[in-house]
Design an enzyme around this catalytic site. Structure first.
Site, PDB file in Angstrom:
ATOM      1  N   ILE A   1      64.198 -26.365 -64.808  1.00 24.41           N
ATOM      2  CA  ILE A   1      63.112 -27.343 -64.795  1.00 24.41           C
ATOM      3  C   ILE A   1      62.313 -27.147 -63.515  1.00 24.41           C
ATOM      4  O   ILE A   1      62.877 -26.925 -62.442  1.00 24.41           O
ATOM      5  CB  ILE A   1      63.632 -28.793 -64.903  1.00 24.41           C
ATOM      6  CG1 ILE A   1      62.457 -29.767 -65.020  1.00 24.41           C
ATOM      7  CG2 ILE A   1      64.560 -29.151 -63.762  1.00 24.41           C
ATOM      8  CD1 ILE A   1      62.863 -31.171 -65.430  1.00 24.41           C
ATOM      9  N   LEU A   2      61.000 -27.191 -63.656  1.00 29.66           N
ATOM     10  CA  LEU A   2      60.129 -26.962 -62.506  1.00 29.66           C
ATOM     11  C   LEU A   2      58.823 -27.712 -62.678  1.00 29.66           C
ATOM     12  O   LEU A   2      58.213 -27.666 -63.745  1.00 29.66           O
ATOM     13  CB  LEU A   2      59.839 -25.457 -62.351  1.00 29.66           C
ATOM     14  CG  LEU A   2      58.765 -25.074 -61.322  1.00 29.66           C
ATOM     15  CD1 LEU A   2      59.243 -25.389 -59.910  1.00 29.66           C
ATOM     16  CD2 LEU A   2      58.403 -23.596 -61.449  1.00 29.66           C
ATOM     17  N   VAL A   3      58.421 -28.415 -61.639  1.00 28.23           N
ATOM     18  CA  VAL A   3      57.051 -28.906 -61.501  1.00 28.23           C
ATOM     19  C   VAL A   3      56.444 -28.106 -60.353  1.00 28.23           C
ATOM     20  O   VAL A   3      57.030 -28.026 -59.267  1.00 28.23           O
ATOM     21  CB  VAL A   3      57.008 -30.416 -61.202  1.00 28.23           C
ATOM     22  CG1 VAL A   3      55.581 -30.862 -60.916  1.00 28.23           C
ATOM     23  CG2 VAL A   3      57.585 -31.207 -62.370  1.00 28.23           C
TER      24      VAL A   3
ATOM     25  N   GLN B   1      53.855 -31.767 -57.427  1.00 25.52           N
ATOM     26  CA  GLN B   1      55.044 -32.581 -57.209  1.00 25.52           C
ATOM     27  C   GLN B   1      54.684 -33.886 -56.510  1.00 25.52           C
ATOM     28  O   GLN B   1      53.657 -34.001 -55.859  1.00 25.52           O
ATOM     29  CB  GLN B   1      56.070 -31.792 -56.388  1.00 25.52           C
ATOM     30  CG  GLN B   1      56.649 -30.605 -57.138  1.00 25.52           C
ATOM     31  CD  GLN B   1      57.598 -29.771 -56.293  1.00 25.52           C
ATOM     32  OE1 GLN B   1      57.907 -30.121 -55.157  1.00 25.52           O
ATOM     33  NE2 GLN B   1      58.062 -28.656 -56.843  1.00 25.52           N
TER      34      GLN B   1
ATOM     35  N   GLY C   1      54.993 -38.074 -60.185  1.00 28.63           N
ATOM     36  CA  GLY C   1      55.653 -38.663 -61.342  1.00 28.63           C
ATOM     37  C   GLY C   1      55.733 -37.749 -62.550  1.00 28.63           C
ATOM     38  O   GLY C   1      56.218 -38.167 -63.606  1.00 28.63           O
ATOM     39  N   LEU C   2      55.281 -36.503 -62.431  1.00 32.00           N
ATOM     40  CA  LEU C   2      55.267 -35.601 -63.582  1.00 32.00           C
ATOM     41  C   LEU C   2      56.669 -35.154 -63.975  1.00 32.00           C
ATOM     42  O   LEU C   2      56.970 -34.992 -65.160  1.00 32.00           O
ATOM     43  CB  LEU C   2      54.386 -34.386 -63.281  1.00 32.00           C
ATOM     44  CG  LEU C   2      52.899 -34.684 -63.050  1.00 32.00           C
ATOM     45  CD1 LEU C   2      52.152 -33.427 -62.649  1.00 32.00           C
ATOM     46  CD2 LEU C   2      52.278 -35.305 -64.296  1.00 32.00           C
ATOM     47  N   GLY C   3      57.529 -34.946 -62.986  1.00 30.89           N
ATOM     48  CA  GLY C   3      58.906 -34.563 -63.292  1.00 30.89           C
ATOM     49  C   GLY C   3      59.638 -35.657 -64.035  1.00 30.89           C
ATOM     50  O   GLY C   3      60.398 -35.391 -64.982  1.00 30.89           O
ATOM     51  N   SER C   4      59.406 -36.901 -63.639  1.00 35.56           N
ATOM     52  CA  SER C   4      60.025 -38.036 -64.331  1.00 35.56           C
ATOM     53  C   SER C   4      59.517 -38.136 -65.763  1.00 35.56           C
ATOM     54  O   SER C   4      60.290 -38.402 -66.693  1.00 35.56           O
ATOM     55  CB  SER C   4      59.721 -39.340 -63.580  1.00 35.56           C
ATOM     56  OG  SER C   4      60.275 -39.314 -62.291  1.00 35.56           O
TER      57      SER C   4
ATOM     58  N   GLU D   1      72.634 -27.832 -66.577  1.00 36.59           N
ATOM     59  CA  GLU D   1      73.353 -26.684 -66.031  1.00 36.59           C
ATOM     60  C   GLU D   1      73.130 -26.584 -64.526  1.00 36.59           C
ATOM     61  O   GLU D   1      72.026 -26.318 -64.062  1.00 36.59           O
ATOM     62  CB  GLU D   1      72.879 -25.397 -66.707  1.00 36.59           C
ATOM     63  CG  GLU D   1      73.584 -24.142 -66.224  1.00 36.59           C
ATOM     64  CD  GLU D   1      73.072 -22.893 -66.904  1.00 36.59           C
ATOM     65  OE1 GLU D   1      73.477 -21.798 -66.495  1.00 36.59           O
ATOM     66  OE2 GLU D   1      72.267 -23.020 -67.847  1.00 36.59           O
TER      67      GLU D   1
END
Length: 467
Positions: free
Chosen positions: A249-251, A256, A259-262, A283
């Site tokens: 997973i990467l923003v 960053q 709130g995009l990762g959330s 993982e």
């Protein structure tokens, strides 16, 4: 030792010149981290602009053999520009001079191709042209994807359109048209910004990409770009279920903290629920991602009514007396039916729920300072159990030899020890026990620190997680 004699030179003879033995100059090299800078740009005007700051990748030294250094150059500077629209890259390499020292000269082109592969172009002009010639790359690649939402999926599988106001998530099966090509251009970002990650197998159809797409309205056609993504693997669980495992997973660094990762995780959680997989696992999560994930799950669990009586019961037990003074401290783990309810309804796996459970109890203690000593005892018990790899309070079976004239080698009794303690008076104390206790104390302090950080973040009412 017999020495070879040399004929003496006559008075009119010139002396012979001695041969000089050449040695390669010592070259200490330069660390890749010190001479390479990475820039993410979305227009050709941003290339070489002083307004654009470099982004911090993972340890670049790992990409260079041996000690992670580059040899053979004086005054070496490498600026790598990555086009966030087409995902092409260009390396601007400058140096004062080369030195063919004792370590030789590092092949920079080969080293950079190991990271950027076919995305890297040879000339700056070619790179600048990609902003126009490859402008619609992302839009064309995701056109057959499925638009996903945090609340529900719309079921569309073709002609995915992105709402201009908000970034949206588009899902693509890795075996679908364009997905493999798109991921091949994402691989350099995986290597640069996802610590310890390796590319996924694009020939395995069980991989899915969840692409966080931003649509920017411009005078011409809208501009699509990827601001983040995650790779998820679906695998079989006997007898008739599937599990989801989040692998990468990467923003992107410049996006960053918004709130995009959330939001991406909310979409993934919703997919796990709506498609009724067995559970969602991660993982080898990094410390940063685990913190984000736990904050999200805590908010979900706090509004999950079926486990509230179990939390109340655990808190009541903990607040009754001085647990730290007792010989045996209750585990304060959730009951099995609560674990099952959370897994079935929220798709949170058992290991993750146990971590969240500690935080849920912490949040329910009021005032926390009054019960902190007992709470620390509970966490210490949990950490000790994690280290041992088994429940230290579970009664253990013991085998004791007993005298017998019938068959001495096969004469023994089996019994369960009381309170998990072995009834053996000849217990050997580890000589390093003080060190072990100190290590245990440090691990407990670290766990408490993590719990407090999550609790502080989720306790701020109305605050959106900015990750």
């Amino acid at each position: 030792m017999v020495q070879k004699q040399q004929a003496s030179a006559g008075p009119g003879t010139e002396p012979k010149k001695r041969r000089r033995v050449g040695f390669s100059p010592a070259d200490t090299g330069v660390e890749a981290n010190e001479c390479i800078k990475i820039y993410l740009v979305s227009s050709k005007e941003e290339v070489d602009s002083s307004d654009i700051s470099s982004v911090k990748p993972v340890d670049l030294n790992d990409f260079f053999d041996g000690d992670g250094k580059i040899y053979g150059y004086q005054g070496l500077k490498i600026n790598v520009w990555i086009n966030s629209i087409s995902l092409h890259s260009y390396a601007d390499i400058t140096y004062q001079s080369t030195i063919n020292g004792d370590k030789g000269i590092t092949d920079l082109k080969s080293a950079l191709q190991n990271i950027f592969a076919e995305t890297i172009v040879d000339t700056k002009d070619e790179f600048l042209q990609t902003f126009s010639t490859q402008r619609d790359f992302i839009r064309n690649m995701v056109s057959n994807g499925e638009v996903m939402h945090a609340g529900a999926t719309d079921g569309s599988s073709k002609n995915a359109e992105v709402v201009p106001s908000d970034p949206q998530v588009i899902r693509m099966e890795i075996g679908s048209p364009n997905a493999g090509l798109l991921y091949s251009r994402l691989v350099p970002l995986v290597l640069l910004f996802v610590d310890g990650s390796n590319p996924i197998d694009v020939t395995d159809p069980d991989w899915h990409l969840y692409l966080l797409i931003q649509k920017k309205e411009e005078k011409e056609d809208p501009l699509y770009r990827i601001v983040g993504f995650t790779a998820i693997y679906k695998f079989y669980r006997y007898p008739d279920r599937l599990r989801m495992r989040l692998s990468q997973i990467l923003v992107l660094p410049s996006f960053q903290g918004k709130g995009l990762g959330s939001y991406l995780m909310e979409v993934v959680n919703n997919v796990a629920i709506t498609e009724n997989v067995y559970d969602l696992t991660v993982e080898e999560p990094s410390e940063k991602f685990q913190h984000i994930r736990t904050c999200i799950d805590i908010n979900r669990l706090r509004s999950f009514d079926p486990i509230k009586p179990d939390i109340d019961s655990a808190v009541q037990t903990l607040t009754k007396g001085k647990l730290s003074k007792k010989a045996q401290i209750p585990r304060f783990t959730p009951p099995l039916n609560a674990i099952e309810k959370v897994r079935e309804s929220l798709k949170i796996n058992k290991k993750q729920f146990l971590k969240c459970w500690e935080i849920l109890i912490y949040l329910a203690l009021d005032p926390i300072d009054k019960y902190m000593e007992d709470y620390t005892s509970v966490i210490t018990n949990h950490v000790r159990t994690d280290i041992l790899g088994k429940d230290i309070e579970t009664p253990k079976k013991q085998v004791v030899d007993v005298p017998s004239s019938f068959e001495p080698e096969a004469s023994f009794v089996v019994f369960k020890s009381v309170n998990g303690e072995e009834a053996n008076t000849n217990v050997q104390v580890d000589e390093n026990k003080p060190d072990q206790e100190q290590q245990l104390k440090q691990l407990v302090e670290e766990r408490i620190r993590e719990i407090k950080l999550v609790a502080e973040k989720v306790s701020k009412s109305g605050q959106t997680l900015k990750v």
